[in-house]
Write an enzyme that holds these catalytic residues in place. Structure first.
Site, PDB file in Angstrom:
ATOM      1  CD  GLU A 256      -4.253  -5.809 -10.196  1.00 40.20           C
ATOM      2  OE1 GLU A 256      -5.380  -6.219  -9.575  1.00 40.20           O
ATOM      3  OE2 GLU A 256      -3.593  -5.115  -9.384  1.00 40.20           O
ATOM      4  N   GLY A 289     -10.456  -6.116  -4.079  1.00 40.23           N
ATOM      5  CA  GLY A 289     -11.015  -5.737  -2.805  1.00 40.23           C
ATOM      6  C   GLY A 289     -10.168  -4.672  -2.002  1.00 40.23           C
ATOM      7  CB  ALA A 290      -6.849  -3.567  -1.621  1.00 40.66           C
ATOM      8  CB  SER A 291      -6.792  -1.370  -5.845  1.00 39.78           C
ATOM      9  OG  SER A 291      -6.437  -2.649  -6.711  1.00 39.78           O
ATOM     10  CB  THR A 292     -11.356   0.104  -8.426  1.00 36.00           C
ATOM     11  OG1 THR A 292     -12.365  -0.422  -9.669  1.00 36.00           O
ATOM     12  CG2 THR A 292     -11.634   1.541  -8.439  1.00 36.00           C
ATOM     13  CD  GLN A 293      -6.828  -2.358 -10.717  1.00 35.10           C
ATOM     14  OE1 GLN A 293      -7.524  -3.278 -11.162  1.00 35.10           O
ATOM     15  NE2 GLN A 293      -6.159  -2.213  -9.677  1.00 35.10           N
TER      16      GLN A 293
END
Length: 553
Positions: A256, A289-293
């Site tokens: 992603e 919303g649930a993760s960051t990259q």
């Protein structure tokens, strides 16, 4: 045009664990360790009176997949449904005319003939179609979005022209236990594809559905049932080509981030085949919303320095060049998960202060002054939640909220491979390996920042801009009126979203404390470039089109 090395096509791990601390027996209430430490170290005074924020940070590397008994909730339930189609970054100068001086179409509506292209009359490869379409459905937490991409085959590899975009709500994860209804919810998107893709090209048009945070939170059994229903419906009802192996999947978090990096750098013309090899690339930070990259291409000044081997290293062959990328997807550190962790921590600390009526409002410094919000927090019984009224009262402030966020960021996690930024995760220092590179912020970064900036803003902002905005947002209505009083849209947004104070504070902490950007480091935010949505979808589609394409019989 694109030969890529994605690590895996299926992401079996659940995203959105409990932030810091992901070991099986401790995952659900790992935050309590930090709460108790907070009480001992900083006391309840953290809730009252501003102090100077500390410049602390830390990360943690998840070695093994662990499934958490997390309650599925719409983890980006407050994302702007349709942010203005304005990007505060500009693409490199390009001509809107081809060699025949024909206007280049930038949308389906402006395309004189969707079955042809203005760039050539015959394909480079006689066995290929002159025009190639590809469909990518982003099955996100709050909604599903289809991107219908048009490519031409005038050259040795497919060249992107434009996209058609459509969104529907809610997302697939809202149909837990209703797999068939989930599949049917995509019909409105597929009908858009039927409208755009010429009939004689449909059987050679690949389609993929890639789910992200929402389905990860449901777990493999429920998400698997939904994906199976979607796969069956697309195959039976529509003429497009659906891959049996990775056509409908939960996407790996590392892919992603890398796909988002490809999208941005492709559109900004830093990684194409005709781009000079010394062209600097953008670092891409995507906040969901649930993760960051975070994904960037390190450039080490010392000859003996290099990227440590590991799952964070991503070797990418693209446009005839090789890029060695650093990437990491932080599970549980998306914006909605951050909210959940902060609310849980505030509620626990309040319970230590008083054993009074649990229905009494709880003061929360991460809500703007004078606002309140009913939130759900995990109860003492695993798997159960309760409603708590939280109020900003007079304690809401950027400084006080920042001290709570520091605990959630878990700066003191063990760093097994140094250097680390936060949560114990290895990352080369951005000051050493990316000291002057351009930084692009996507998704929630854009949704939250764009409305608060001047309407004509096109230049980069600095990390300190976020702290300035957060300070005024957290102060409540008097500060809002002083800064945005003439903008009714902004005032309505701030009135309706008390947690905007928390959101802005967390985003600043992620950049300043987490990634350790300097206060004056320039960053850019973006939604679109030249009419194309930023995010992972185009990058994933380029990988799909760059592979072996077959037509459906």
């Amino acid at each position: 045009m694109a030969i890529m090395s994605p690590r895996s096509a299926n992401y079996e791990r659940l995203e959105g664990g409990m932030g810091p601390g992901r070991r099986t027996g401790l995952a659900r209430f790992a935050w309590k360790k930090f709460a108790v430490a907070a009480v001992v170290l900083i006391g309840l005074v953290y809730f009252f009176g501003p102090r100077e924020p500390k410049d602390l940070l830390k990360w943690h590397n998840e070695k093994e997949p662990v499934e958490h008994n997390a309650i599925a909730f719409p983890d980006d339930d407050e994302q702007l449904d349709s942010p203005p189609p304005l990007a505060t970054i500009e693409p490199p100068p390009t001509s809107t005319h081809n060699e025949h001086n024909t206007t280049r179409p930038t949308s389906f509506e402006s395309d004189p003939d969707p079955s042809k292209t203005v760039y050539c009359t015959t394909p480079h490869d006689p066995s290929a179609h002159l025009v190639q379409y590809a469909l990518m459905i982003d099955a996100g937490s709050t909604g599903s979005r289809i991107h219908v991409y048009k490519f031409n085959n005038c050259g040795p590899s497919a060249t992107y022209e434009y996209e058609t975009f459509k969104m529907t709500q809610p997302g697939l994860s809202a149909y837990s236990g209703k797999a068939e209804e989930a599949a049917q919810s995509l019909d409105v998107l597929m009908e858009e594809a039927m409208r755009v893709v010429p009939e004689d090209l449909r059987r050679c048009t690949p389609v993929a559905v890639k789910a992200t945070a929402g389905l990860r939170l449901l777990g493999t059994t429920e998400s698997g049932a939904i994906l199976d229903a979607v796969r069956d419906r697309l195959h039976m009802k529509y003429p497009f080509v659906l891959s049996e192996t990775d056509g409908v999947v939960v996407m790996d978090g590392k892919d992603e981030g890398v796909y988002a990096w490809i999208t941005a750098n492709y559109l900004l013309n830093t990684i194409r085949a005709d781009t000079p090899s010394d062209t600097p690339t953008y670092a891409v930070l995507d906040l969901g919303g649930a993760s960051t990259q975070i994904v960037f291409e390190p450039k080490f000044s010392q000859p003996d320095s290099s990227l440590v081997e590991g799952e964070h290293k991503y070797d990418l062959a693209f446009g005839g060049k090789t890029h060695v990328l650093y990437q990491h997807s932080y599970l549980g550190y998306g914006l909605m998960r951050a909210r959940k962790h902060v609310h849980q921590l505030v509620d626990f600390m309040a319970s230590l202060r008083s054993a009074g009526d649990p229905s009494k409002p709880v003061g929360n410094p991460c809500l703007a002054k004078g606002t309140e919000r009913v939130v759900s927090v995990d109860d003492k019984v695993p798997g159960e939640t309760r409603e708590v009224t939280m109020v900003g009262e007079e304690i809401g402030s950027f400084e006080a909220c920042n001290r709570i966020v520091e605990l959630v960021m878990a700066k003191d996690a063990i760093c097994e491979v140094k250097p680390c930024s936060f949560d114990g995760v290895y990352q080369p220092s951005l000051m050493d390996s990316f000291p002057a590179g351009k930084v692009l912020l996507l998704s929630y970064f854009y949704d939250r920042l764009h409305p608060l900036l001047p309407k004509d803003a096109t230049s980069p902002i600095t990390v300190s801009t976020l702290s300035s905005l957060a300070t005024d947002v957290c102060k409540g209505r008097p500060a809002w009126e002083a800064r945005w009083g003439n903008d009714k849209e902004v005032m309505d947004e701030l009135e309706g979203r008390p947690e905007w104070c928390l959101d802005m504070t967390f985003m600043h902490a992620l950049l300043r404390l987490g990634y350790e950007f300097g206060a004056e480091r320039e960053v850019r935010i973006g939604k679109q470039v030249d009419g194309t949505e930023l995010g992972w979808c185009l990058g994933a589609t380029i990988a799909m089109v760059g592979g072996t394409l077959t037509c459906r019989m």
